[in-house]
Write a protein that holds these residues in place. Structure first.
Motif, PDB file in Angstrom:
ATOM      1  N   LEU A   1       0.828  -1.203   0.000  1.00 11.16           N
ATOM      2  CA  LEU A   1       0.000   0.000   0.000  1.00 11.16           C
ATOM      3  C   LEU A   1       0.865   1.257   0.000  1.00 11.16           C
ATOM      4  O   LEU A   1       0.658   2.168  -0.805  1.00 11.16           O
ATOM      5  N   ALA A   2       1.851   1.314   0.903  1.00 12.27           N
ATOM      6  CA  ALA A   2       2.675   2.522   1.013  1.00 12.27           C
ATOM      7  C   ALA A   2       3.473   2.777  -0.261  1.00 12.27           C
ATOM      8  O   ALA A   2       3.628   3.933  -0.686  1.00 12.27           O
ATOM      9  N   SER A   3       3.984   1.709  -0.888  1.00 12.84           N
ATOM     10  CA  SER A   3       4.758   1.896  -2.124  1.00 12.84           C
ATOM     11  C   SER A   3       3.840   2.267  -3.289  1.00 12.84           C
ATOM     12  O   SER A   3       4.229   3.048  -4.168  1.00 12.84           O
ATOM     13  N   ASN A   4       2.617   1.731  -3.307  1.00 14.92           N
ATOM     14  CA  ASN A   4       1.675   2.106  -4.361  1.00 14.92           C
ATOM     15  C   ASN A   4       1.273   3.575  -4.242  1.00 14.92           C
ATOM     16  O   ASN A   4       1.107   4.274  -5.247  1.00 14.92           O
TER      17      ASN A   4
ATOM     18  N   ARG B   1       6.201  18.497  -5.598  1.00 13.16           N
ATOM     19  CA  ARG B   1       7.494  17.817  -5.555  1.00 13.16           C
ATOM     20  C   ARG B   1       7.484  16.810  -4.415  1.00 13.16           C
ATOM     21  O   ARG B   1       7.164  17.147  -3.271  1.00 13.16           O
ATOM     22  N   VAL B   2       7.805  15.562  -4.739  1.00 10.98           N
ATOM     23  CA  VAL B   2       7.884  14.522  -3.712  1.00 10.98           C
ATOM     24  C   VAL B   2       9.088  14.825  -2.816  1.00 10.98           C
ATOM     25  O   VAL B   2      10.190  15.060  -3.325  1.00 10.98           O
ATOM     26  N   PRO B   3       8.897  14.834  -1.486  1.00 10.89           N
ATOM     27  CA  PRO B   3      10.026  15.106  -0.589  1.00 10.89           C
ATOM     28  C   PRO B   3      11.179  14.131  -0.805  1.00 10.89           C
ATOM     29  O   PRO B   3      10.970  12.966  -1.161  1.00 10.89           O
ATOM     30  N   ALA B   4      12.394  14.621  -0.595  1.00  9.94           N
ATOM     31  CA  ALA B   4      13.591  13.815  -0.845  1.00  9.94           C
ATOM     32  C   ALA B   4      13.609  12.553   0.014  1.00  9.94           C
ATOM     33  O   ALA B   4      13.975  11.469  -0.465  1.00  9.94           O
ATOM     34  N   GLU B   5      13.201  12.670   1.292  1.00  9.08           N
ATOM     35  CA  GLU B   5      13.215  11.490   2.162  1.00  9.08           C
ATOM     36  C   GLU B   5      12.192  10.451   1.708  1.00  9.08           C
ATOM     37  O   GLU B   5      12.401   9.244   1.856  1.00  9.08           O
ATOM     38  N   THR B   6      11.076  10.923   1.141  1.00  7.69           N
ATOM     39  CA  THR B   6      10.074   9.989   0.607  1.00  7.69           C
ATOM     40  C   THR B   6      10.626   9.257  -0.609  1.00  7.69           C
ATOM     41  O   THR B   6      10.411   8.048  -0.774  1.00  7.69           O
ATOM     42  N   LYS B   7      11.344   9.980  -1.472  1.00  6.13           N
ATOM     43  CA  LYS B   7      11.943   9.339  -2.637  1.00  6.13           C
ATOM     44  C   LYS B   7      12.999   8.324  -2.229  1.00  6.13           C
ATOM     45  O   LYS B   7      13.182   7.295  -2.877  1.00  6.13           O
ATOM     46  N   GLU B   8      13.679   8.613  -1.133  1.00  4.98           N
ATOM     47  CA  GLU B   8      14.740   7.711  -0.691  1.00  4.98           C
ATOM     48  C   GLU B   8      14.175   6.393  -0.195  1.00  4.98           C
ATOM     49  O   GLU B   8      14.700   5.318  -0.514  1.00  4.98           O
ATOM     50  N   ARG B   9      13.090   6.446   0.560  1.00  4.90           N
ATOM     51  CA  ARG B   9      12.504   5.204   1.090  1.00  4.90           C
ATOM     52  C   ARG B   9      11.495   4.590   0.125  1.00  4.90           C
ATOM     53  O   ARG B   9      11.092   3.437   0.268  1.00  4.90           O
ATOM     54  N   LYS B  10      11.028   5.374  -0.881  1.00  4.53           N
ATOM     55  CA  LYS B  10      10.102   4.907  -1.919  1.00  4.53           C
ATOM     56  C   LYS B  10       8.795   4.370  -1.348  1.00  4.53           C
ATOM     57  O   LYS B  10       8.188   3.433  -1.881  1.00  4.53           O
ATOM     58  N   THR B  11       8.369   4.943  -0.265  1.00  4.09           N
ATOM     59  CA  THR B  11       7.063   4.625   0.324  1.00  4.09           C
ATOM     60  C   THR B  11       6.437   5.925   0.814  1.00  4.09           C
ATOM     61  O   THR B  11       7.143   6.901   1.101  1.00  4.09           O
ATOM     62  N   MET B  12       5.105   5.929   0.892  1.00  2.00           N
ATOM     63  CA  MET B  12       4.395   7.106   1.394  1.00  2.00           C
ATOM     64  C   MET B  12       3.260   6.638   2.296  1.00  2.00           C
ATOM     65  O   MET B  12       2.351   5.936   1.837  1.00  2.00           O
ATOM     66  N   PRO B  13       3.285   7.003   3.579  1.00  2.00           N
ATOM     67  CA  PRO B  13       2.213   6.606   4.498  1.00  2.00           C
ATOM     68  C   PRO B  13       0.876   7.202   4.064  1.00  2.00           C
ATOM     69  O   PRO B  13       0.837   8.259   3.414  1.00  2.00           O
TER      70      PRO B  13
END
Length: 285
Positions: free
Chosen positions: A69-72, A87-99
């Motif tokens: 779910l988080a990666s989708n 713009r997707v936050p840099a830390e979100t791009k690093e972990r490639k997931t979004m809560p």
């Protein structure tokens, strides 16, 4: 069981079916027994696979699936970024997931861009028949120059950013034969969907059928299609869990229309005879 095993996204589906079993006319004990059996069988393949992995002590290592779910939600956010204005936050791009909480914040702040990606997916889900896969890749009748995943996603990106018309133009420029085959398959699919929609309406009003069965058939495609949109990129094959019910609706719709035609033709001779009798009666008078 197969559905939950192949696509964990649909793991809640057997719970929905078990719930609908409770709408049947059997005794409460039989309903509960059936519902529990459905839930147990639905996780059997997944449980057996996990058990096999544990017993083999890591001899068959399996990497963690990216499509949770988080990666989708992250993939959806990346598409919103490509549309513009975010713009997707840099830390979100690093972990490639979004809560989910972060995703809801994104949706509230950029509703137009988010809606654009969902509309794009909706068009693809309805209009894409899979003809390119069958006639292009399997039979090799045409080539869309797709040698890797990035080149497959180019169609989605054009749809997101330039619209469905631009994607059709690009399809024509890439392969006129592919365009014609996809257009023909699309027309046939529209006919199937229209007949299926009529069949679904007929089924909904068919009071002779149990409520649980009607709800099961009507809610199956609704469930599958709704959960497909959790995926970061909705593809035509994500529609496949709904197509069994769509096929049933199509059969009901076609048979219903055929029955109406047969009945209307059967009534015409009777009307002709009654009109002839009425005419002869007037002549005798």
């Amino acid at each position: 069981a197969v559905l939950a095993f192949v696509r964990p996204l649909y793991l809640l589906y057997p719970l929905m079916v078990a719930t609908l079993v409770m709408f049947t006319d059997y005794g409460i004990r039989d309903r509960l027994k059936s519902a529990l059996l459905i839930c147990a069988l639905s996780v059997s393949l997944t449980a057996a696979w996990q058990g096999a992995l544990a017993l083999n002590n890591g001899r068959y290592p399996v990497e963690a699936s990216f499509h949770g779910l988080a990666s989708n939600l992250y993939l959806r956010a990346v598409r919103v970024e490509a549309v513009g204005g975010y713009r997707v936050p840099a830390e979100t791009k690093e972990r490639k997931t979004m809560p989910p909480a972060e995703f809801l914040q994104l949706a509230a702040g950029h509703p137009f861009e988010m809606a654009r990606t969902f509309v794009s997916d909706g068009i693809n889900l309805a209009a894409n028949t899979g003809a390119s896969m069958v006639y292009g890749r399997f039979f090799g009748l045409f080539s869309l120059a797709e040698r890797n995943d990035a080149e497959v996603f180019k169609w989605r990106d054009v749809r997101d950013n330039q619209g469905f018309g631009a994607m059709l133009t690009m399809l024509w420029e890439t392969s006129p034969l592919g365009f014609i085959i996809n257009l023909a398959a699309g027309a046939l699919w529209v006919l199937i969907v229209v007949c299926a929609a009529w069949g679904a309406l007929r089924l909904a009003g068919h009071v002779a059928l149990p409520v649980g069965l009607r709800l099961l058939l009507l809610l199956t495609p609704a469930y599958a299609l709704a959960f497909s949109f959790i995926s970061g990129s909705v593809r035509w094959d994500h529609r496949s869990p709904a197509e069994f019910a769509i096929s049933v609706f199509f059969a009901i719709g076609v048979l219903s229309l055929a029955g109406q035609v047969i009945h209307s033709r059967a009534r015409q001779p009777a009307r002709s005879r009654s009109e002839a009798a009425l005419t002869s009666g007037h002549a005798l008078e």
